[in-house]
Design a protein around this motif. Structure first.
Motif, short mmCIF file in Angstrom:
data_model
loop_
_atom_site.label_atom_id
_atom_site.label_comp_id
_atom_site.label_asym_id
_atom_site.label_seq_id
_atom_site.Cartn_x
_atom_site.Cartn_y
_atom_site.Cartn_z
N ASP A 21 5.36 17.08 -3.78
CA ASP A 21 4.16 17.50 -2.92
C ASP A 21 3.54 17.42 -4.25
O ASP A 21 1.82 17.47 -3.05
CB ASP A 21 4.72 19.29 -2.85
N SER A 22 2.88 17.88 -4.85
CA SER A 22 2.00 17.18 -5.57
C SER A 22 1.20 16.28 -5.87
O SER A 22 0.03 15.66 -6.19
CB SER A 22 2.63 18.22 -7.56
N ALA A 23 2.63 15.44 -6.63
CA ALA A 23 1.91 13.29 -6.51
C ALA A 23 1.31 12.92 -5.01
O ALA A 23 -0.02 12.34 -5.32
CB ALA A 23 3.20 12.77 -6.40
N ILE A 24 2.10 13.85 -4.07
CA ILE A 24 1.09 12.99 -2.81
C ILE A 24 -0.16 13.42 -1.87
O ILE A 24 -1.34 13.23 -2.52
CB ILE A 24 1.82 14.02 -1.44
N ILE A 76 2.75 15.75 -14.48
CA ILE A 76 3.72 13.83 -14.08
C ILE A 76 3.55 13.98 -12.56
O ILE A 76 3.33 13.09 -11.83
CB ILE A 76 4.84 15.28 -14.06
N ALA A 77 2.65 14.76 -12.07
CA ALA A 77 2.31 14.26 -10.58
C ALA A 77 1.00 13.30 -10.89
O ALA A 77 0.56 13.01 -10.01
CB ALA A 77 1.93 16.26 -9.58
N GLY A 78 -0.23 14.32 -11.80
CA GLY A 78 -1.11 13.50 -12.15
C GLY A 78 -0.55 12.31 -12.18
O GLY A 78 -1.36 10.59 -12.06
N TRP A 79 0.69 11.99 -13.46
CA TRP A 79 0.70 11.04 -14.13
C TRP A 79 0.84 9.89 -12.59
O TRP A 79 0.72 8.54 -13.01
CB TRP A 79 2.23 10.35 -15.25
N LEU A 80 1.87 10.55 -11.71
CA LEU A 80 2.68 9.50 -10.95
C LEU A 80 1.65 8.70 -10.09
O LEU A 80 1.41 7.92 -9.26
CB LEU A 80 3.11 10.26 -10.54
N ALA A 81 -0.06 10.20 -9.65
CA ALA A 81 -0.63 9.47 -8.72
C ALA A 81 -1.48 8.66 -9.88
O ALA A 81 -1.80 7.54 -8.90
CB ALA A 81 -1.23 10.85 -8.47
N GLY A 82 -1.70 8.56 -10.94
CA GLY A 82 -2.64 7.76 -11.30
C GLY A 82 -1.84 6.28 -11.24
O GLY A 82 -2.70 5.38 -11.36
N LEU A 83 -1.37 6.19 -11.46
CA LEU A 83 0.21 4.81 -10.96
C LEU A 83 -0.18 4.32 -10.01
O LEU A 83 0.18 2.69 -9.56
CB LEU A 83 1.74 5.48 -11.66
#
Length: 84
Positions: A66-69, A15-22
Protein backbone atom coordinates in the motif's frame (compact mmCIF):
# COMPACT_ATOMS: atom_id res chain seq x y z
CA UNK A 1 1.16 4.82 20.24
CA UNK A 2 4.30 3.14 21.45
CA UNK A 3 7.87 3.30 20.25
CA UNK A 4 7.45 -0.05 18.51
CA UNK A 5 4.68 1.37 16.31
CA UNK A 6 6.86 4.32 15.34
CA UNK A 7 9.74 1.98 14.46
CA UNK A 8 7.42 -0.11 12.28
CA UNK A 9 6.19 3.07 10.52
CA UNK A 10 9.77 4.10 9.83
CA UNK A 11 10.75 0.67 8.50
CA UNK A 12 7.65 0.38 6.31
CA UNK A 13 8.18 3.94 5.09
CA UNK A 14 11.82 3.27 4.24
CA UNK A 15 11.05 0.07 2.33
CA UNK A 16 8.09 1.63 0.49
CA UNK A 17 10.08 4.75 -0.41
CA UNK A 18 12.99 2.64 -1.62
CA UNK A 19 10.70 0.48 -3.77
CA UNK A 20 9.00 3.56 -5.19
CA UNK A 21 12.42 5.06 -5.96
CA UNK A 22 13.27 1.93 -7.93
CA UNK A 23 9.99 1.98 -9.83
CA UNK A 24 10.02 5.71 -10.63
CA UNK A 25 13.28 6.43 -12.42
CA UNK A 26 15.33 9.04 -10.58
CA UNK A 27 12.86 9.16 -7.71
CA UNK A 28 15.12 8.19 -4.81
CA UNK A 29 15.84 10.79 -2.14
CA UNK A 30 18.22 8.94 0.18
CA UNK A 31 17.28 7.16 3.39
CA UNK A 32 15.45 9.99 5.17
CA UNK A 33 13.78 11.18 1.97
CA UNK A 34 12.62 7.65 1.19
CA UNK A 35 11.16 7.31 4.70
CA UNK A 36 9.27 10.57 4.30
CA UNK A 37 8.05 9.66 0.80
CA UNK A 38 7.00 6.21 2.06
CA UNK A 39 5.05 7.64 5.00
CA UNK A 40 3.38 10.26 2.80
CA UNK A 41 2.67 7.48 0.30
CA UNK A 42 1.03 5.45 3.06
CA UNK A 43 -1.26 8.37 3.84
CA UNK A 44 -2.09 8.86 0.15
CA UNK A 45 -2.74 5.14 -0.37
CA UNK A 46 -4.73 4.94 2.88
CA UNK A 47 -7.09 7.55 1.50
CA UNK A 48 -7.08 6.70 -2.22
CA UNK A 49 -7.19 2.90 -2.37
CA UNK A 50 -10.30 2.40 -0.19
CA UNK A 51 -12.09 5.09 -2.23
CA UNK A 52 -11.27 3.07 -5.35
CA UNK A 53 -12.51 -0.13 -3.70
CA UNK A 54 -9.05 -1.71 -3.43
CA UNK A 55 -8.29 -3.70 -0.27
CA UNK A 56 -5.03 -5.64 -0.04
CA UNK A 57 -5.79 -7.05 3.40
CA UNK A 58 -3.85 -6.67 6.62
CA UNK A 59 -0.34 -7.37 7.72
CA UNK A 60 3.07 -5.92 7.18
CA UNK A 61 3.38 -7.01 3.54
CA UNK A 62 0.07 -5.37 2.63
CA UNK A 63 1.19 -2.20 4.43
CA UNK A 64 4.43 -2.13 2.44
CA UNK A 65 2.59 -2.68 -0.85
CA UNK A 66 0.00 0.00 0.00
CA UNK A 67 2.71 2.45 1.00
CA UNK A 68 4.75 1.70 -2.11
CA UNK A 69 1.74 2.33 -4.36
CA UNK A 70 1.10 5.63 -2.61
CA UNK A 71 4.80 6.55 -2.74
CA UNK A 72 4.90 5.89 -6.49
CA UNK A 73 1.93 8.24 -6.89
CA UNK A 74 3.71 10.88 -4.78
CA UNK A 75 6.95 10.54 -6.78
CA UNK A 76 5.11 10.80 -10.10
CA UNK A 77 3.39 13.97 -8.92
CA UNK A 78 6.73 15.39 -7.71
CA UNK A 79 8.37 14.61 -11.05
CA UNK A 80 5.50 16.31 -12.91
CA UNK A 81 5.80 19.39 -10.72
CA UNK A 82 9.57 19.53 -11.23
CA UNK A 83 9.19 19.52 -15.02
CA UNK A 84 7.02 22.61 -15.11
Amino acid sequence: MGIDSIIVWLIVGAIAGWLAGLIVKGGGFGLLGNIVVGIIGAVVAGWLLPNLGVNLGGGILAAIIDSAIGAVIVLVVISLVRRT
